[in-house]
Design a protein around this motif. Structure first.
Motif, PDB file in Angstrom:
ATOM      1  N   ALA A  72      -7.948 -32.213  11.857  1.00 12.92           N
ATOM      2  CA  ALA A  72      -8.310 -31.758  10.509  1.00 12.92           C
ATOM      3  C   ALA A  72      -9.824 -31.753  10.341  1.00 12.92           C
ATOM      4  N   THR A  73     -10.486 -31.021  11.208  1.00 11.70           N
ATOM      5  CA  THR A  73     -11.941 -30.992  11.207  1.00 11.70           C
ATOM      6  C   THR A  73     -12.473 -30.202  10.015  1.00 11.70           C
ATOM      7  N   SER A  74     -13.761 -30.374   9.774  1.00 14.16           N
ATOM      8  CA  SER A  74     -14.394 -29.622   8.687  1.00 14.16           C
ATOM      9  C   SER A  74     -14.268 -28.123   8.919  1.00 14.16           C
ATOM     10  N   ARG A  75     -14.380 -27.694  10.173  1.00  9.29           N
ATOM     11  CA  ARG A  75     -14.221 -26.269  10.475  1.00  9.29           C
ATOM     12  C   ARG A  75     -12.804 -25.802  10.160  1.00  9.29           C
ATOM     13  N   ASP A  76     -11.809 -26.651  10.456  1.00  4.85           N
ATOM     14  CA  ASP A  76     -10.422 -26.291  10.133  1.00  4.85           C
ATOM     15  C   ASP A  76     -10.269 -26.032   8.639  1.00  4.85           C
ATOM     16  N   LEU A  77     -10.787 -26.946   7.822  1.00  7.83           N
ATOM     17  CA  LEU A  77     -10.645 -26.799   6.373  1.00  7.83           C
ATOM     18  C   LEU A  77     -11.438 -25.615   5.854  1.00  7.83           C
ATOM     19  N   PHE A  78     -12.625 -25.396   6.420  1.00  7.53           N
ATOM     20  CA  PHE A  78     -13.421 -24.238   6.011  1.00  7.53           C
ATOM     21  C   PHE A  78     -12.671 -22.945   6.332  1.00  7.53           C
ATOM     22  N   ASN A  79     -12.043 -22.889   7.498  1.00  6.81           N
ATOM     23  CA  ASN A  79     -11.246 -21.715   7.851  1.00  6.81           C
ATOM     24  C   ASN A  79     -10.088 -21.527   6.881  1.00  6.81           C
ATOM     25  N   SER A  80      -9.494 -22.642   6.421  1.00 10.54           N
ATOM     26  CA  SER A  80      -8.352 -22.541   5.508  1.00 10.54           C
ATOM     27  C   SER A  80      -8.716 -21.859   4.201  1.00 10.54           C
ATOM     28  N   VAL A  81      -9.939 -22.069   3.700  1.00 14.28           N
ATOM     29  CA  VAL A  81     -10.316 -21.457   2.420  1.00 14.28           C
ATOM     30  C   VAL A  81     -11.017 -20.114   2.605  1.00 14.28           C
ATOM     31  N   THR A  82     -11.128 -19.673   3.846  1.00 20.20           N
ATOM     32  CA  THR A  82     -11.758 -18.370   4.108  1.00 20.20           C
ATOM     33  C   THR A  82     -10.821 -17.478   4.931  1.00 20.20           C
ATOM     34  N   LEU A  83     -10.880 -17.579   6.244  1.00 14.05           N
ATOM     35  CA  LEU A  83     -10.133 -16.673   7.113  1.00 14.05           C
ATOM     36  C   LEU A  83      -8.623 -16.795   6.938  1.00 14.05           C
ATOM     37  N   SER A  84      -8.110 -18.021   6.885  1.00  9.48           N
ATOM     38  CA  SER A  84      -6.660 -18.209   6.771  1.00  9.48           C
ATOM     39  C   SER A  84      -6.141 -17.725   5.427  1.00  9.48           C
ATOM     40  N   ALA A  85      -6.895 -18.005   4.362  1.00 12.12           N
ATOM     41  CA  ALA A  85      -6.484 -17.546   3.041  1.00 12.12           C
ATOM     42  C   ALA A  85      -6.536 -16.030   2.942  1.00 12.12           C
ATOM     43  N   ALA A  86      -7.560 -15.420   3.525  1.00  5.82           N
ATOM     44  CA  ALA A  86      -7.647 -13.956   3.525  1.00  5.82           C
ATOM     45  C   ALA A  86      -6.481 -13.347   4.290  1.00  5.82           C
ATOM     46  N   LYS A  87      -6.096 -13.967   5.399  1.00  5.21           N
ATOM     47  CA  LYS A  87      -4.944 -13.503   6.169  1.00  5.21           C
ATOM     48  C   LYS A  87      -3.680 -13.532   5.324  1.00  5.21           C
ATOM     49  N   ALA A  88      -3.499 -14.588   4.532  1.00  4.99           N
ATOM     50  CA  ALA A  88      -2.322 -14.701   3.675  1.00  4.99           C
ATOM     51  C   ALA A  88      -2.234 -13.551   2.688  1.00  4.99           C
ATOM     52  N   LEU A  89      -3.383 -13.062   2.240  1.00  6.21           N
ATOM     53  CA  LEU A  89      -3.419 -11.971   1.260  1.00  6.21           C
ATOM     54  C   LEU A  89      -3.497 -10.603   1.917  1.00  6.21           C
ATOM     55  N   GLY A  90      -3.501 -10.576   3.255  1.00  3.46           N
ATOM     56  CA  GLY A  90      -3.592  -9.303   3.959  1.00  3.46           C
ATOM     57  C   GLY A  90      -4.938  -8.630   3.787  1.00  3.46           C
ATOM     58  N   ARG A  91      -6.016  -9.438   3.686  1.00  4.09           N
ATOM     59  CA  ARG A  91      -7.343  -8.902   3.413  1.00  4.09           C
ATOM     60  C   ARG A  91      -8.309  -9.261   4.539  1.00  4.09           C
ATOM     61  N   ASP A  92      -8.634  -8.295   5.370  1.00  3.67           N
ATOM     62  CA  ASP A  92      -9.637  -8.542   6.406  1.00  3.67           C
ATOM     63  C   ASP A  92     -11.044  -8.238   5.920  1.00  3.67           C
TER      64      ASP A  92
END
Length: 474
Positions: free
Chosen positions: A361-381
């Protein structure tokens, strides 16, 4: 207009992952990023000096209740019903008024913006405020929002604080009329308002919770989502009571039920998904991690809201484990506080405690969760990253404050030491919506006073005891 942001630490996207670009520049034209690099020789209309700051993609909160959260501030968090396994979902006796919902929403949109959130998935404001006002509020603040008009076959209540009952349900069979009426209203809301406010407001289907929806309603929700080409979000595996009730009704876990009715998929955000098979609090062993594997195999996104559960002594087991199994995880603010930075830090810390291992659960993991992973969930690249062609949703975070100094890894500083007070500037669609830590034109003191007044009116209406006969936290 062309805007150049001179950044000390730019979180730039290289096509695969985030990388820190030192002493670089981001150039924005209207609502899009047109350049990221070390120098720019083209014309510029405006410059923003962020040389002592982190220039980050805007954060995305995947699960928030903008109208209800602050009704619980100061009332919830230091106790709950042990008979209901420390969930407060079923004993919320305080009344709700449209005036209080509006006061909470006006304040919460400001608070979440000030934490660097540029995109918010909001559940329930169309029900609380009406469709038109629910759309107007985020539009007024320049927010990018995904709105859900929620619906269900019935609702829960507890007559005595020891058991949970469901309206429109006799224990075996649902009255399907209210649920299908709510689905029709949600579809009508989407048809009228999806892609409004210059595309900043979008809509999702919102079957409320897995235990308040019949199997027929969940199946019809999947059919509607496929026909309309929109995503969905529901609450699932958020209480031990829910887990036991779904096992009683269907002989499967709540996650297995969603798979059985066809709801799991890359367009579904599964809100919470904490109390799943194998969790220490549900009393149901799952050494094969079937629930986690189902989420991963179907591409379903989990919206993890650590704060609201941690208040009641509950933690996901664990954020790191879900990631290792391949689950796409985003972060939400749920009720209060509306601070996505605080949620990131807590999610990381809790996962390290649960696993007994600081390297997960690194800082990079959490940062990805609120950026790239969340965008993926919304289908937004075009969201959650700083790269040419992407939306100009950008957050500038001070790196020279007392709590942020010294800086070695700016993302680690953000997640482990940051809070919403470190956010200096927020830009959405190329427009500045937070400047010097304030939302221009908003009287924050007035918003706080309005909410205080409306909540005091509600507190005066509260009974002196809860449904279980205990003193009420009036």
């Amino acid at each position: 207009m062309i805007t150049a942001i001179d950044g000390g630490y730019i979180v730039a996207f290289d096509g695969e992952e985030h990388r820190i670009l030192r002493d670089g520049i981001v150039v924005v034209e209207d609502d899009r990023i047109i350049y990221v690099g070390k120098s720019y020789g083209g014309p510029v209309d405006r410059r923003i000096d962020a040389r002592r700051s982190l220039v980050s993609p805007g954060f995305i909160a995947l699960h928030s209740h903008i109208c209800g959260g602050h009704g619980e501030t100061g009332r919830r968090g230091d106790g709950s019903r042990r008979q209901l396994y420390n969930s407060d979902l079923f004993d919320r006796m305080f009344p709700r008024t449209r005036e209080a919902a509006r006061a909470a929403a006006e304040l919460n949109y400001v608070e979440v913006l000030k934490s660097g959130c540029t995109t918010l998935v909001e559940l329930g404001s169309p029900n609380a405020l009406g469709n038109k006002e629910a759309v107007e509020l985020p539009d007024r603040n320049g927010m990018r929002a995904y709105l859900l008009r929620m619906y269900g076959s019935g609702s829960w209540h507890t007559p005595d604080g020891n058991r949970v009952l469901y309206t429109n349900f006799d224990g075996e069979t649902w009255d399907e009329t209210p649920g299908f009426k709510g689905l029709d209203e949600s579809k009508a809301f989407i048809k009228e308002y999806d892609d409004s406010a210059d595309g900043r407001i979008k809509c999702l289907l919102g079957p409320s919770t897995v235990d308040m929806c019949s199997k027929a309603l969940l199946r019809e929700s999947r059919k509607a989502a496929d026909e309309m080409g929109v995503g969905l979000q529901t609450h699932v595996s958020q209480s031990v009571v829910e887990f036991q009730e779904i096992m009683r009704r269907h002989g499967m876990t709540p996650i297995e039920l969603l798979h059985d009715v066809g709801l799991l998929g890359s367009d579904l955000i599964a809100g919470h998904s904490i109390l799943i098979g194998g969790h220490s609090k549900v009393g149901y062993a799952d050494p094969w991690r079937r629930d986690i594997k189902l989420l991963a195999e179907t591409g379903t996104t989990v919206a993890h809201c650590p704060q609201v559960f941690a208040r009641y002594g509950i933690a996901m087991e664990s954020y790191a484990r879900y990631l290792m199994e391949g689950v796409n995880i985003g972060i939400g603010t749920d009720t209060y506080p509306m601070d996505i930075i605080r949620e990131m830090g807590l999610a990381a810390t809790l996962s390290k405690i649960v696993e007994g291992e600081p390297r997960v659960a690194t800082s990079r993991d959490l940062f990805n969760s609120v950026t790239l992973s969340a965008a993926k969930a919304l289908g937004r690249d075009d969201l959650g990253r700083i790269a040419p062609g992407c939306k100009a949703d950008i957050v500038i975070v001070k790196m020279n404050s007392i709590n942020m100094s010294p800086v070695r890894d700016p993302i680690r500083n953000l997640v482990m030491s940051g809070n919403n007070g470190d956010v200096r500037t927020v830009i959405i669609d190329g427009r500045i919506v937070v400047e010097d830590g304030r939302v221009p034109g908003v009287d924050e003191e007035r918003l706080a006073e309005n909410l205080q007044r409306e909540q005091e009116r509600i507190w005066d209406m509260l009974p002196s005891t809860t449904s279980s006969g205990e003193p009420s936290t009036r």
